[in-house]
Enzyme design. Structure first.
Site, mmCIF file in Angstrom:
data_model
loop_
_atom_site.group_PDB
_atom_site.id
_atom_site.type_symbol
_atom_site.label_atom_id
_atom_site.label_comp_id
_atom_site.label_asym_id
_atom_site.label_seq_id
_atom_site.Cartn_x
_atom_site.Cartn_y
_atom_site.Cartn_z
ATOM 1 N N TYR A 1 -15.569 19.984 -9.961
ATOM 2 C CA TYR A 1 -16.082 18.791 -10.454
ATOM 3 C C TYR A 1 -16.963 18.302 -9.934
ATOM 4 C CZ TYR A 1 -14.993 14.401 -12.378
ATOM 5 O OH TYR A 1 -15.644 12.869 -12.485
ATOM 6 N N LYS B 1 -7.190 11.088 -17.414
ATOM 7 C CA LYS B 1 -7.667 12.027 -18.263
ATOM 8 C C LYS B 1 -6.384 11.858 -20.075
ATOM 9 C CE LYS B 1 -11.389 12.064 -16.352
ATOM 10 N NZ LYS B 1 -11.558 12.967 -15.935
ATOM 11 N N ARG C 1 0.708 -1.025 -0.018
ATOM 12 C CA ARG C 1 0.209 -0.568 -0.545
ATOM 13 C C ARG C 1 0.780 1.354 0.291
ATOM 14 N NH1 ARG C 1 -2.543 2.039 4.421
ATOM 15 N NH2 ARG C 1 -2.536 -0.463 5.311
ATOM 16 N N ASP D 1 -7.206 22.041 -9.459
ATOM 17 C CA ASP D 1 -7.662 20.827 -10.464
ATOM 18 C C ASP D 1 -6.799 21.289 -11.810
ATOM 19 O OD1 ASP D 1 -8.415 19.201 -12.225
ATOM 20 O OD2 ASP D 1 -10.145 18.458 -10.845
HETATM 21 C C1 LIG Z 1 -12.763 13.283 -13.864
HETATM 22 C C2 LIG Z 1 -12.325 14.533 -13.579
HETATM 23 C C3 LIG Z 1 -11.422 14.014 -12.513
HETATM 24 C C4 LIG Z 1 -12.155 12.707 -11.291
HETATM 25 O O1 LIG Z 1 -11.033 12.033 -11.441
HETATM 26 P P1 LIG Z 1 -11.968 10.311 -11.763
HETATM 27 O O2 LIG Z 1 -9.866 9.549 -12.274
HETATM 28 O O3 LIG Z 1 -12.343 9.823 -12.838
HETATM 29 O O4 LIG Z 1 -11.733 9.679 -9.952
HETATM 30 C C5 LIG Z 1 -11.092 15.461 -11.176
HETATM 31 N N1 LIG Z 1 -11.727 16.950 -11.667
HETATM 32 C C6 LIG Z 1 -11.720 16.626 -13.437
HETATM 33 C C7 LIG Z 1 -11.431 18.054 -13.750
HETATM 34 C C8 LIG Z 1 -11.893 15.753 -14.278
HETATM 35 O O5 LIG Z 1 -12.174 16.023 -14.911
#
Ligand SMILES: *Cc1c(COP(=O)(O)O)cnc(C)c1O
Length: 389
Positions: A107, A204, A54, A179
């Site tokens: 988000y 992404k 972990r 973010d």
């Molecule tokens: C998809 C997304 C997240 C969350 O990510 P996951 O990997 O799906 O948990 C956070 N912030 C933004 C801007 C996103 O597009």
């Protein structure tokens, strides 16, 4: 090394693996110690490498170092999802009675975490206008601990004046979390713009192939101890196999992003010229909302943006348009090689501000297809929209 070159070098150690270019997958829970002295070092926290699965095998730690280097951070923490990175970041810095200033277009799942878990634990959550800029100072209170930014914001893509917000937040002793999923490690330097803790969904563009869920926290040295402890205590670790895929995605991230940007710009221009379209929210498009901030703060743009349709098209028209597209899928997430088109349903996702566009807003992710095929597909979609409205 420049970032493109870095992407082809980080995490490669062929000499450790009989010349094999890529790092093998280190699957592991138990990690054996050689003697009692090493075990005691593990117990007292002085053992020099991970002591348990972990805490990360080499598959994880190499990826963490790579991501930190790419983003210009001292440390990186790779998590099981982008949401885990957000949750760990917020939990590490907020306690009962603290006040959080959260951007109104954050988000969706982040908002749910704030309204669900953080509020339940006695954190005061206040949403603010994404375009507030230096005006954030009027909202900062004695107990404000974190100011959270997301630029551009989810779904509606507003660009924030992050340096102005960070300046006011820092003057009042707040930590700034941001973010950086849209800007990525390649196109936005979080730390140069005043963000202390940068959070990304690697699901992404690091993945890039719609086959991976993963998150990232990067930070300077002073913030690492709180974050790493919270991360370990919550058990938000990624799997070694997922880390391998992420590392593989990194190799082509720069060339993919260039193509996403080129294709997206082409579609944004085309959409801007269509009679059905009210406004296009692609920050890299000259004249688009937030273009000036994008030009000042970013070195590139990705393939994700939104656009608002003019008023008057019906729900049947929207269904006729979206249900019969060949080149676009309708699904969550983005950053993969394929194009996506989804309606933006703001619903309860906005309380501090009102989205002023009355027609349908759509979010598009422009993939790696030939953009002319995407344009033809959308053009036929607009014909169906008008015919069925
Ligand atoms: C998809 C997304 C997240 C969350 O990510 P996951 O990997 O799906 O948990 C956070 N912030 C933004 C801007 C996103 O597009």
């Amino acid at each position: 090394m420049r970032k493109e070159t870095l992407l082809t070098h980080i995490g490669c150690h062929p000499k450790d693996h009989r010349g094999v270019v890529n790092l093998p997958v280190y699957r592991g829970s138990t990690i054996l110690f050689n003697n009692l002295a090493e075990f005691e070092a593990a117990e007292s926290g002085t053992y020099p490498s991970p002591i348990y699965g972990r805490y990360g095998t080499r598959s994880v730690t190499e990826l963490e170092e790579a991501m930190a280097k790419l983003e210009g951070a001292d440390y990186g923490i790779v998590t099981s999802s982008g949401m885990a990175a957000i949750a760990v970041g917020l939990m590490a810095y907020l306690s009962t009675g603290d006040h959080l200033l959260m951007v109104d277009n954050t988000y969706g799942s982040c908002r749910k975490f704030c309204d669900g878990e953080l509020k339940r634990f006695g954190v005061e959550v206040e949403y603010y206008d994404p375009l507030i800029g230096a005006g954030i100072k009027d909202l900062i209170k004695e107990n404000t601990k974190v100011v959270y930014v997301e630029s551009p914001g989810s779904l509606t893509i507003e660009m924030q004046d992050v340096p102005a917000i960070a300046k006011e937040a820092h003057a009042r002793g707040c930590v700034v979390m941001g973010d950086n999923t849209w800007g990525t490690q390649l196109y936005y330097d979080s730390f140069a713009h005043g963000i202390d803790i940068s959070i990304s969904s690697m699901t992404k563009y690091v993945s890039g192939h719609s086959d991976l869920v993963m998150g990232l926290i990067t930070c300077k040295k002073q913030h690492y101890p709180k974050l790493i402890n919270c991360f370990r205590h919550t058990g938000s670790s990624p799997s070694a196999d997922a880390c391998y895929l992420a590392m593989r995605g990194l190799r082509t991230m720069a060339v993919r992003l260039k193509q996403h940007q080129e294709n997206a710009l082409k579609l944004a221009h085309w959409l801007k010229g269509r009679e059905e379209v009210e406004e296009v929210f692609y920050p890299a498009l000259p004249g688009a909302p937030g273009h000036d901030i994008w030009k000042r703060d970013f070195t590139g743009a990705c393939g994700l943006f939104s656009f608002a349709l003019k008023e008057g098209y019906s729900h049947d028209g929207l269904a006729a348009m979206l249900d019969n597209l060949d080149g676009f899928g309708m699904g969550y997430s983005w950053g993969g090689y394929e194009s996506l088109l989804t309606p933006v349903m703001l619903g309860s996702y906005r309380t501090a501000t009102k989205w002023p566009y009355k027609g349908y807003t759509l979010r598009i992710h422009v993939g790696l297809e030939d953009p002319n095929d995407l344009i033809d597909d959308l053009s036929r979609g607009f014909d169906r929209l008008k015919a069925a409205s």
